[in-house]
Design a protein around this motif. Structure first.
Motif, PDB file in Angstrom:
ATOM      1  N   LYS A 130       0.576   5.171  -5.277  1.00 39.17           N
ATOM      2  CA  LYS A 130       0.923   4.698  -3.930  1.00 39.17           C
ATOM      3  C   LYS A 130       1.952   5.651  -3.322  1.00 39.17           C
ATOM      4  O   LYS A 130       2.839   6.139  -4.031  1.00 39.17           O
ATOM      5  N   PRO A 131       1.867   5.938  -2.018  1.00 38.87           N
ATOM      6  CA  PRO A 131       2.824   6.863  -1.398  1.00 38.87           C
ATOM      7  C   PRO A 131       4.187   6.205  -1.212  1.00 38.87           C
ATOM      8  O   PRO A 131       4.292   4.992  -1.002  1.00 38.87           O
ATOM      9  N   LEU A 153      -4.904   6.583   0.725  1.00 40.81           N
ATOM     10  CA  LEU A 153      -4.889   6.290  -0.706  1.00 40.81           C
ATOM     11  C   LEU A 153      -5.363   4.871  -0.996  1.00 40.81           C
ATOM     12  O   LEU A 153      -5.998   4.623  -2.032  1.00 40.81           O
ATOM     13  N   HIS A 154      -5.071   3.951  -0.083  1.00 41.40           N
ATOM     14  CA  HIS A 154      -5.549   2.566  -0.257  1.00 41.40           C
ATOM     15  C   HIS A 154      -7.082   2.539  -0.242  1.00 41.40           C
ATOM     16  O   HIS A 154      -7.706   1.808  -1.027  1.00 41.40           O
ATOM     17  N   GLY A 199       5.236   6.381 -10.976  1.00 39.14           N
ATOM     18  CA  GLY A 199       3.969   7.063 -10.728  1.00 39.14           C
ATOM     19  C   GLY A 199       3.589   7.140  -9.267  1.00 39.14           C
ATOM     20  O   GLY A 199       2.415   7.391  -8.944  1.00 39.14           O
ATOM     21  N   MET A 200       4.563   6.964  -8.379  1.00 40.12           N
ATOM     22  CA  MET A 200       4.268   7.011  -6.944  1.00 40.12           C
ATOM     23  C   MET A 200       4.154   8.456  -6.465  1.00 40.12           C
ATOM     24  O   MET A 200       4.587   9.402  -7.133  1.00 40.12           O
ATOM     25  N   ALA A 211       0.827  -1.203   0.000  1.00 41.03           N
ATOM     26  CA  ALA A 211       0.000   0.000   0.000  1.00 41.03           C
ATOM     27  C   ALA A 211       0.862   1.254   0.000  1.00 41.03           C
ATOM     28  O   ALA A 211       0.373   2.353  -0.262  1.00 41.03           O
ATOM     29  N   GLY A 212       2.143   1.104   0.310  1.00 42.89           N
ATOM     30  CA  GLY A 212       3.094   2.206   0.320  1.00 42.89           C
ATOM     31  C   GLY A 212       4.499   1.636   0.370  1.00 42.89           C
ATOM     32  O   GLY A 212       4.691   0.454   0.682  1.00 42.89           O
ATOM     33  N   LEU A 213       5.485   2.477   0.090  1.00 45.33           N
ATOM     34  CA  LEU A 213       6.868   2.011  -0.008  1.00 45.33           C
ATOM     35  C   LEU A 213       7.813   3.036   0.600  1.00 45.33           C
ATOM     36  O   LEU A 213       7.695   4.237   0.342  1.00 45.33           O
TER      37      LEU A 213
END
Length: 208
Positions: free
Chosen positions: A113-114, A202-203, A143-144, A77-79
């Motif tokens: 995704k953030p 965002l999820h 595109g994050m 959901a994020g990185l």
């Protein structure tokens, strides 16, 4: 860090660490992620690269997190990615791993995704900001949505070692033996907490 729960979204904390400083930061960021309810942290690392073609790493590292797979990125959901600095740039193992994510880029798996980054350097002016920017570039190509650390985090104003608005940083010393200080720990925790909040928001929009 708690055991992973399959029913919760997760933020992937992906790092390379040679002497342990970046790994210590990753653990603090993971704690910040898990300070938010409804989301969890997944710690993963990348193997070293070697100029000797025959050299291979074991499937499971001797210590620390296990090696990341593309699916760890695909389903996150994020990185948050972390690397020590190498001449003002990310270390080769992290660059090598990111270079192998074209499959995810082609499918748009990481769009919206953030993401964020963190780094450790041996000296105060050893390229912290440029290293963070070097890690930002592939995330933008995916595109994050990049998020640093805002100045509402007062540790940014008081730190005398690591800490930047581009992401958390740490001064490990020339012998890589300096532990994270209070402000560096606070900023790692704050960065993890912020990415977790953004990931949850965002999820929810992607799931609706």
């Amino acid at each position: 860090m708690t055991e992973l729960r399959s029913n919760l979204p997760y933020v992937l904390v992906l790092y390379y660490s040679r002497h342990g400083a970046t790994r210590a930061m990753a653990e603090q960021i993971a704690a910040g992620i898990e300070s938010q309810q409804g989301i969890q942290a997944r710690l993963r690392t990348v193997p070293a690269v070697s100029a000797t073609c025959e050299a291979v790493e074991p499937d499971i590292p001797a210590q620390g997190a296990i090696y990341a797979s593309l699916d760890d990125l695909r389903h996150c959901a994020g990185l948050v990615i972390g690397s020590p600095t190498r001449f003002g740039n990310m270390a080769a193992p992290m660059k090598y791993f990111l270079d192998g994510t074209s499959e995810l880029w082609l499918g748009g798996a990481l769009i919206d995704k953030p993401a964020s980054a963190f780094t450790s350097t041996s000296s105060l002016h050893g390229g912290q900001e440029t290293t963070l920017i070097s890690m930002l570039l592939p995330l933008l190509h995916h595109g994050m949505v990049y998020a640093g650390i805002p100045y509402s985090e007062m540790a940014l104003l008081h730190t005398t070692r690591g800490g930047t608005p581009y992401g958390a940083s740490h001064v490990a010393g020339t012998a890589s033996d300096q532990p994270l200080d209070k402000h560096e720990r606070q900023l790692c925790h704050a960065q993890g907490s912020r990415i977790a909040r953004l990931a949850l928001a965002l999820h929810a929009t992607r799931e609706s």
